[in-house]
Write a protein that holds these residues in place. Sequence first.
Motif, PDB file in Angstrom:
ATOM      1  N   GLY A 143      21.726 -41.415  -8.333  1.00 47.76           N
ATOM      2  CA  GLY A 143      21.739 -40.579  -9.621  1.00 47.76           C
ATOM      3  C   GLY A 143      22.780 -39.656  -9.677  1.00 47.76           C
ATOM      4  O   GLY A 143      23.404 -39.147  -8.732  1.00 47.76           O
ATOM      5  N   ILE A 144      23.608 -39.323 -10.677  1.00 49.03           N
ATOM      6  CA  ILE A 144      24.582 -38.501 -11.151  1.00 49.03           C
ATOM      7  C   ILE A 144      24.166 -37.561 -12.172  1.00 49.03           C
ATOM      8  O   ILE A 144      23.738 -37.734 -13.216  1.00 49.03           O
ATOM      9  N   SER A 145      24.470 -36.326 -11.749  1.00 53.91           N
ATOM     10  CA  SER A 145      24.098 -35.067 -12.635  1.00 53.91           C
ATOM     11  C   SER A 145      25.358 -34.238 -12.925  1.00 53.91           C
ATOM     12  O   SER A 145      26.093 -33.905 -11.851  1.00 53.91           O
ATOM     13  N   THR A 146      25.654 -33.850 -13.894  1.00 58.86           N
ATOM     14  CA  THR A 146      26.408 -32.938 -14.389  1.00 58.86           C
ATOM     15  C   THR A 146      25.905 -31.549 -14.613  1.00 58.86           C
ATOM     16  O   THR A 146      26.521 -30.783 -15.375  1.00 58.86           O
ATOM     17  N   ASN A 147      24.584 -31.433 -14.490  1.00 56.10           N
ATOM     18  CA  ASN A 147      23.897 -30.315 -14.638  1.00 56.10           C
ATOM     19  C   ASN A 147      23.695 -30.037 -16.290  1.00 56.10           C
ATOM     20  O   ASN A 147      23.682 -29.066 -16.796  1.00 56.10           O
ATOM     21  N   GLY A 148      23.872 -30.986 -17.084  1.00 54.64           N
ATOM     22  CA  GLY A 148      23.717 -30.991 -18.589  1.00 54.64           C
ATOM     23  C   GLY A 148      24.986 -30.787 -19.268  1.00 54.64           C
ATOM     24  O   GLY A 148      25.160 -30.707 -20.351  1.00 54.64           O
ATOM     25  N   LYS A 149      26.063 -30.699 -18.361  1.00 54.58           N
ATOM     26  CA  LYS A 149      27.432 -30.087 -18.975  1.00 54.58           C
ATOM     27  C   LYS A 149      28.154 -31.392 -19.577  1.00 54.58           C
ATOM     28  O   LYS A 149      28.743 -31.010 -20.656  1.00 54.58           O
ATOM     29  N   SER A 150      28.047 -32.557 -19.221  1.00 55.22           N
ATOM     30  CA  SER A 150      28.942 -33.711 -19.685  1.00 55.22           C
ATOM     31  C   SER A 150      28.471 -34.824 -19.443  1.00 55.22           C
ATOM     32  O   SER A 150      28.759 -35.561 -18.381  1.00 55.22           O
ATOM     33  N   PRO A 151      27.627 -35.468 -20.154  1.00 56.08           N
ATOM     34  CA  PRO A 151      26.967 -36.791 -19.941  1.00 56.08           C
ATOM     35  C   PRO A 151      28.077 -38.033 -19.896  1.00 56.08           C
ATOM     36  O   PRO A 151      28.237 -38.954 -19.201  1.00 56.08           O
ATOM     37  N   THR A 152      29.421 -37.750 -20.639  1.00 58.17           N
ATOM     38  CA  THR A 152      30.381 -38.376 -20.734  1.00 58.17           C
ATOM     39  C   THR A 152      31.269 -38.468 -19.543  1.00 58.17           C
ATOM     40  O   THR A 152      31.415 -39.741 -18.939  1.00 58.17           O
ATOM     41  N   MET A 153      31.110 -37.676 -18.678  1.00 56.15           N
ATOM     42  CA  MET A 153      31.961 -37.373 -17.312  1.00 56.15           C
ATOM     43  C   MET A 153      30.792 -38.132 -16.417  1.00 56.15           C
ATOM     44  O   MET A 153      31.297 -38.806 -15.372  1.00 56.15           O
ATOM     45  N   ALA A 154      29.598 -37.874 -16.490  1.00 59.76           N
ATOM     46  CA  ALA A 154      28.471 -38.635 -15.671  1.00 59.76           C
ATOM     47  C   ALA A 154      28.853 -40.354 -15.757  1.00 59.76           C
ATOM     48  O   ALA A 154      28.772 -40.848 -14.992  1.00 59.76           O
ATOM     49  N   LYS A 155      28.980 -40.697 -17.023  1.00 60.36           N
ATOM     50  CA  LYS A 155      29.073 -41.942 -17.483  1.00 60.36           C
ATOM     51  C   LYS A 155      30.403 -42.596 -16.635  1.00 60.36           C
ATOM     52  O   LYS A 155      30.432 -43.683 -16.293  1.00 60.36           O
ATOM     53  N   ARG A 156      31.418 -42.015 -16.716  1.00 60.69           N
ATOM     54  CA  ARG A 156      32.613 -42.293 -16.265  1.00 60.69           C
ATOM     55  C   ARG A 156      32.605 -42.243 -14.697  1.00 60.69           C
ATOM     56  O   ARG A 156      33.168 -43.256 -14.059  1.00 60.69           O
ATOM     57  N   ILE A 157      31.790 -41.337 -14.065  1.00 58.99           N
ATOM     58  CA  ILE A 157      31.810 -41.550 -12.689  1.00 58.99           C
ATOM     59  C   ILE A 157      30.902 -42.703 -12.201  1.00 58.99           C
ATOM     60  O   ILE A 157      30.938 -43.538 -11.253  1.00 58.99           O
ATOM     61  N   LYS A 158      30.074 -42.928 -13.106  1.00 59.93           N
ATOM     62  CA  LYS A 158      28.830 -44.149 -12.891  1.00 59.93           C
ATOM     63  C   LYS A 158      30.083 -45.588 -12.847  1.00 59.93           C
ATOM     64  O   LYS A 158      29.721 -46.327 -11.986  1.00 59.93           O
ATOM     65  N   GLU A 159      31.045 -45.627 -13.714  1.00 63.16           N
ATOM     66  CA  GLU A 159      31.610 -46.649 -14.152  1.00 63.16           C
ATOM     67  C   GLU A 159      32.530 -46.659 -12.656  1.00 63.16           C
ATOM     68  O   GLU A 159      32.549 -47.994 -12.033  1.00 63.16           O
ATOM     69  N   LEU A 160      32.924 -45.683 -12.101  1.00 63.75           N
ATOM     70  CA  LEU A 160      33.792 -45.591 -10.886  1.00 63.75           C
ATOM     71  C   LEU A 160      32.970 -46.290  -9.708  1.00 63.75           C
ATOM     72  O   LEU A 160      33.523 -46.916  -9.010  1.00 63.75           O
ATOM     73  N   ASN A 168      30.337 -47.975  -9.547  1.00 69.37           N
ATOM     74  CA  ASN A 168      29.769 -49.386  -9.841  1.00 69.37           C
ATOM     75  C   ASN A 168      30.896 -50.058  -9.339  1.00 69.37           C
ATOM     76  O   ASN A 168      30.457 -51.261  -9.092  1.00 69.37           O
ATOM     77  N   ASP A 169      32.210 -49.840  -9.671  1.00 68.22           N
ATOM     78  CA  ASP A 169      33.105 -50.794  -9.282  1.00 68.22           C
ATOM     79  C   ASP A 169      33.406 -50.668  -7.800  1.00 68.22           C
ATOM     80  O   ASP A 169      33.848 -51.660  -7.139  1.00 68.22           O
ATOM     81  N   LEU A 170      33.421 -49.615  -7.103  1.00 74.27           N
ATOM     82  CA  LEU A 170      33.647 -49.372  -5.837  1.00 74.27           C
ATOM     83  C   LEU A 170      32.588 -49.903  -4.903  1.00 74.27           C
ATOM     84  O   LEU A 170      32.825 -50.354  -3.649  1.00 74.27           O
ATOM     85  N   LEU A 171      31.183 -49.799  -5.196  1.00 75.18           N
ATOM     86  CA  LEU A 171      30.413 -50.415  -4.218  1.00 75.18           C
ATOM     87  C   LEU A 171      30.031 -51.851  -4.576  1.00 75.18           C
ATOM     88  O   LEU A 171      30.248 -52.554  -5.350  1.00 75.18           O
ATOM     89  N   PRO A 172      30.434 -52.554  -3.371  1.00 73.06           N
ATOM     90  CA  PRO A 172      30.261 -54.071  -3.138  1.00 73.06           C
ATOM     91  C   PRO A 172      28.975 -54.589  -3.497  1.00 73.06           C
ATOM     92  O   PRO A 172      28.083 -53.724  -3.254  1.00 73.06           O
ATOM     93  N   GLU A 173      29.013 -55.564  -4.185  1.00 71.26           N
ATOM     94  CA  GLU A 173      27.898 -56.232  -4.579  1.00 71.26           C
ATOM     95  C   GLU A 173      26.722 -56.600  -3.333  1.00 71.26           C
ATOM     96  O   GLU A 173      25.394 -56.619  -3.284  1.00 71.26           O
ATOM     97  N   GLU A 174      27.253 -56.827  -2.043  1.00 67.16           N
ATOM     98  CA  GLU A 174      26.844 -57.366  -0.914  1.00 67.16           C
ATOM     99  C   GLU A 174      25.863 -56.082  -0.284  1.00 67.16           C
ATOM    100  O   GLU A 174      25.222 -56.318   0.535  1.00 67.16           O
ATOM    101  N   ILE A 175      26.061 -55.002  -0.683  1.00 59.98           N
ATOM    102  CA  ILE A 175      25.190 -53.650  -0.219  1.00 59.98           C
ATOM    103  C   ILE A 175      23.779 -53.719  -0.244  1.00 59.98           C
ATOM    104  O   ILE A 175      23.212 -53.601   0.813  1.00 59.98           O
TER     105      ILE A 175
END
Length: 196
Positions: free
Chosen positions: A129-146, A148-155
């Motif tokens: 879970g990613i929280s920006t304390n309600g400050k920026s859902p857009t930033m949370a979305k970008r971190i989510k994408e990052l 998602n790309d970094l974590l291997p499917e095999e995890i």
Amino acid sequence: MNTLFPIYLKLDQLHTLLVGAGEVGLEKIQALLGNSPQARISVIALEVSDAFRQFISDKPLVDLEQRAFLEADIAGKQLIIMATNNPEFNEEVRGLANKHHVLLNIADKPSLCDFYLGSVVQKGNLKIGISTNGKSPTMAKRIKELLNDLLPEEIDETLNLMSTYRDQLQGDLKAKIKALNAHTENLLHYESDRAH
């Protein structure tokens, strides 16, 4: 400083009330069911978008009533999510939620919320879970994408192996934690190397 306490709710064991079934309501119910497909959700809305109806058409645990909200709708609910664009109504429900001791989230109104719906990264059984304390859902979305790309499917395979290993360990909790820490120390380096 973000003082929120992160928890993961078993929505299949709770009863959630969603008020509103427009574009924002659709976004909220997609997030709820995307993370917890067996969630029990009651939806109350004066207007229901076609997209919302379409999305819930094959979701038997979602109960939709097209009508005005009543205080009685709170009975038996543990969470309320407001997806309306009506500040006075939101304030009214804020008071009712307090009165009935029910946790409340109001879309795009962090100051009125008891909890937030953060961005979520999921790879099998791993959920972050990613929280920006309600400050920026857009930033949370970008971190989510990052992430998602970094974590291997095999995890997920690794998590299953770790679960089996944990179940086979002998000794007290302290000994098990020590063994698991030693075993996982280099594991993430290995997973990262496999991903690249």
